[in-house]
Design an enzyme around this catalytic site. Structure first.
Site, PDB file in Angstrom:
ATOM      1  N   SER A 322      23.904  73.887  27.767  1.00 20.34           N
ATOM      2  CA  SER A 322      24.999  73.679  26.827  1.00 20.34           C
ATOM      3  C   SER A 322      24.942  72.285  26.228  1.00 20.34           C
ATOM      4  O   SER A 322      24.717  71.307  26.942  1.00 20.34           O
ATOM      5  CB  SER A 322      26.344  73.875  27.526  1.00 20.34           C
ATOM      6  N   ASP A 323      25.129  72.204  24.918  1.00 19.88           N
ATOM      7  CA  ASP A 323      25.291  70.915  24.272  1.00 19.88           C
ATOM      8  C   ASP A 323      26.644  70.340  24.671  1.00 19.88           C
ATOM      9  O   ASP A 323      27.524  71.071  25.138  1.00 19.88           O
ATOM     10  CB  ASP A 323      25.203  71.087  22.753  1.00 19.88           C
ATOM     11  N   LYS A 324      26.817  69.026  24.487  1.00 19.49           N
ATOM     12  CA  LYS A 324      28.094  68.403  24.843  1.00 19.49           C
ATOM     13  C   LYS A 324      29.041  68.312  23.652  1.00 19.49           C
ATOM     14  O   LYS A 324      30.111  68.914  23.645  1.00 19.49           O
ATOM     15  CB  LYS A 324      27.853  66.998  25.419  1.00 19.49           C
TER      16      LYS A 324
END
Length: 805
Positions: A322-324
């Site tokens: 997951s990207d932040k």
């Protein structure tokens, strides 16, 4: 404003390294002040092409060819040719219909999905302010060329890669670099296409357009990335194993037919019947239909599958990257903590900070003003306000009551290194992942530090719950971001992501990614490389993100997910596009994917049962009777009845599993073989009774074989679809209706002698009763098999937990 000072003090992450790369060299404009002439711009446009990233579109003819040129279609096409050579036009037409139905279904559903994604990307064309022929004008951004002189004003999107020539701007490049805060760009710096001007104004020279921009190179990585779906591998593995098993049986049948003296004319129908029994005619259609129906269910909610295979991969996903920024966080700055110094409280600090902020300006200013209002902190009356100065790194407000307030970078306001209480507060805020602003009173050149303000991009409200739900579903979650390691570690702790933090330098030589839970400060190619590394370690990888920097990894991952705020490149690269804010759609996709997996597994297992039972029954029937116990026409009818019935499984009620699913082809073949042999034993028992007791002739034997095999397959479907007793869960209305319709049709055809020899009603009743008894017997066999499998799995887990020498 203060944001620029924060970024300068904290580093730009990806942007720092990217800025060090040499920019694409281009000729300077004909006159720095006049810009290019229209004629020169037209010449360069013809030379370099439009300032746009071309999208790859597959020709219709190629798409159709791919649907008809694969192992399964080859087998069906060969059978169609044999049927035509023998003059069996009806059988050839039926098989051709099934082949074309599968191709049309796949093309239609994929076309609809791509059309929906194209609709998502519809938006106003980006325009640019450019100087041409000594005058400023606004043109379509696609008409820009290298060497153009452009103006970057507040709120504008950077239309191409630009080398800043004059002025200073704050750019929001979060969609490109993953950096939450605006980045200061001044003369000599590079601004990348897609960035948003938050403050200031600048002019610059276009250095790269289209696919040659930083944004465009990222998009080209997307086109190079590709992952073979687990569903495709499963289909090919099942076909391969069935071909080996059934091919050996068919060869043995032909050898036996030759040994007992069957002529060539008698052997060819036997060969065709065996081939039809061996080919999983409806398997590709069923896989496509199951994914299409699941995709339609998801689209009714907040998830748009752009590729049908993405639904199947959602079931098998074991790890989510997951990207932040904008994915786990809100991509909106907020005050995390206010530290008062020298006895000042938080309200006092916020009030003074708000006095040195402007309404509706920089995101940092707006966050401070909003926090002051929420805390009821009144800002003192301001006599004069000087906005943030990038050179000084602070904003300043002169108070009506006297004195001056400054707000900005800690180093710019406090001067020398902090000490004591101030340094302790700064260190604490930095450890919490905050970007720190200083607020001070200034009088007669004396500076009194009043407090520190810690800003952060807070997690989304649903992020922690979503991570916990993913863990409950057996999905490991990793954070992969371009932001600083300290900030990423804080967000990871808050949302429940466990594991050590890995920086970009470590990632490039990493061999065991499972040792880490957070990957920070990474480039787009690093994310792409990480996904491939995880795949090599046996993980089925999902990747969710929102920026152009995520697109290559989204494409490479088996399950790429673009959130609702994603860029066009990210949406085009993803297999799933979330159409509503938040990440709850991922859970819906996983649950629906696992339910679809269960339906497909039921069909695949049933198909293995049928193919094994049918071919072996033909072989043993040949040995017992000396003839083919089914004609090619009866076999085609059997395929239509059973394949279309079992295709209704795609609508069945199915409970999603609690763990990621994986195609275990050996187990499917083994279980299918056991159920297939049980079906064979039952069918041969009926055949022996019909010959020994009923004294039925060959035509009646063939009709009876058709009915027995058809009803036995119906029974096996209902047994296999449910791990409990087969009556524990009601089937879907479509599956029940398909069963009733096909059984009624088959009984009527047998009773009235349609396309087969007629059987009396007493025989039909006995066959129905026998099939019901077979269902109960097969269900008992299933429970014994499940018990043995569970016991073996428990022993395997126990042995793995024992210490090794």
């Amino acid at each position: 404003m203060g944001a620029s000072g924060i970024v300068a003090g904290g580093g730009h992450g990806l942007d720092d390294k990217a800025a060090a790369r040499p920019a694409t060299g281009t000729p300077a404009p004909l006159s720095p002040d006049a810009g290019l002439t229209s004629a020169e711009a037209a010449r360069r446009l013809a030379e370099t092409g439009p300032n746009a990233v071309a999208e790859a579109h597959e020709p219709l003819a190629r798409a159709i060819a791919e649907k008809l040129w694969a192992p399964l279609p080859w087998m069906l096409e060969a059978t169609i040719l044999l049927e035509l050579l023998l003059g069996h036009a009806l059988q050839a037409a039926i098989i051709a219909f099934l082949l074309l139905f599968n191709a049309a279904l796949g093309l239609t559903q994929e076309s609809r999905a791509h059309a929906a994604v194209a609709a998502l990307r519809q938006k106003l064309a980006v325009t640019a302010s450019v100087r041409r022929d000594s005058a400023w004008r606004r043109i379509e951004a696609s008409d820009l060329v290298p060497g153009d002189l452009v103006k970057l004003a507040l709120g504008a999107v950077v239309p191409a890669d630009v080398r800043i020539g004059g002025g200073t701007v704050l750019l929001d490049q979060s969609m490109l670099t993953g950096e939450s805060l605006p980045v200061e760009k001044k003369a000599g710096d590079d601004a990348y296409a897609g960035g948003l001007v938050r403050q200031g104004e600048a002019t610059g020279i276009v250095t790269a357009t289209g696919a040659r921009t930083y944004f465009g190179k990222t998009a080209s990585l997307v086109q190079d990335a590709h992952a073979i779906s687990g569903e495709q591998r499963a289909v090919l593995a099942v076909v391969r194993d069935l071909a080996v098993i059934n091919g050996a049986v068919v060869l043995a049948m032909l050898a036996y037919a030759h040994a007992i003296g069957l002529s060539f004319v008698e052997s060819v129908p036997l060969l065709l019947t065996a081939l039809l029994a061996s080919i999983p005619v409806a398997l590709p259609s069923t896989f496509t239909l199951a994914a299409a129906l699941s995709a339609r269910r998801l689209a009714r909610g907040a998830v748009l599958p752009t590729r049908l295979a993405a639904v199947n991969e959602a079931a098998t996903m074991s790890l989510l990257c997951s990207d932040k920024t904008g994915t786990l966080t809100k991509n909106a700055l907020a005050i995390r903590e206010v530290a008062g110094l020298g006895g000042a409280d938080a309200a006092t600090v916020l009030g003074l900070a708000a006095a040195a902020a402007s309404e509706g300006g920089d995101p940092v200013d707006q966050a401070i003003i909003d926090a002051a209002r929420a805390a009821g902190a009144a800002a003192p009356k301001v006599a004069a306000f000087r906005p943030f100065d990038p050179a000084l790194k602070y904003a300043e407000a002169s108070l009506a009551a006297g004195g001056t307030i400054r707000k900005g970078a800690v180093a710019a306001i406090a001067g020398a290194a902090l000490a004591g209480e101030a340094e302790a507060a700064r260190a604490r805020l930095a450890a919490e992942g905050c970007r720190v602003l200083a607020v001070a009173r200034v009088s007669d050149e004396a500076t009194e530090l009043v407090g520190l303000v810690g800003l952060a991009d807070p997690p989304r409200e649903d992020a922690a719950a979503m991570i916990a739900s993913l863990h409950a579903l057996g999905v490991q979650v990793m954070m992969v971001t371009g932001d600083a390691p300290e900030t990423a570690a804080v967000i990871a702790r808050e949302v429940g992501i466990e594991g050590r933090v890995c920086d970009a330098a470590t990632l490039r030589t990493l061999e065991t990614p499972e040792d880490y839970g957070v990957f920070a400060g990474v480039f787009p190619e690093d994310k792409f490389r990480l996904v491939k590394l995880l795949q090599r370690h046996g993980h089925v990888v999902g990747m969710c993100g929102d920026g152009a920097n995520d697109a290559p990894a989204l494409r490479q991952a088996e399950m790429g997910i673009a959130v609702s705020t994603a860029t066009d490149v990210a949406k085009a690269a993803a297999g799933l596009v979330l159409t509503a804010p938040g990440l709850g759609g991922i859970l819906d996709a996983i649950r629906e994917g696992r339910a679809a997996f269960q339906r497909i597994r039921t069909y695949t297992l049933s198909m293995v049962v049928r193919k094994i039972a049918f071919v072996l029954y033909l072989a043993l029937g040949l040995v017992v009777t000396g003839h083919a116990v089914l004609t090619p026409l009866l076999m085609v009818m059997l395929l239509i009845v059973n394949d279309f019935l079992t295709m209704a499984i795609t609508t069945d009620r199915a409970l999603p599993s609690e763990r990621p699913r994986r195609w275990r082809i050996g187990r499917i073949i083994r279980e299918g073989g056991i159920y297939g042999v049980a079906t064979l034993v039952y069918a041969m028992l009926v055949l022996s009774i019909a010959r020994a007791v009923g004294h039925r002739g060959l035509p009646e034997i063939r009709t009876l074989s058709f009915l027995v095999l058809m009803l036995a397959v119906q029974a096996s479907v209902y047994v296999i679809r449910e791990s409990r007793w087969f009556w524990s869960a009601a089937p879907s209305a479509w599956l029940a209706a398909a069963t009733a319709a096909m059984v009624a049709f088959s009984l009527a055809a047998a009773h009235f002698g349609i396309l087969m020899a007629r059987l009396p009603l007493p025989d039909l009743a006995l066959v129905m009763i026998g099939s019901l008894g077979f269902a109960f017997a097969l269900d008992g066999c299933k429970h014994l098999l499940l018990h043995e499998t569970a016991h073996a799995a428990a022993q395997h887990r126990t042995s793995n937990q024992q210490p090794t020498a």
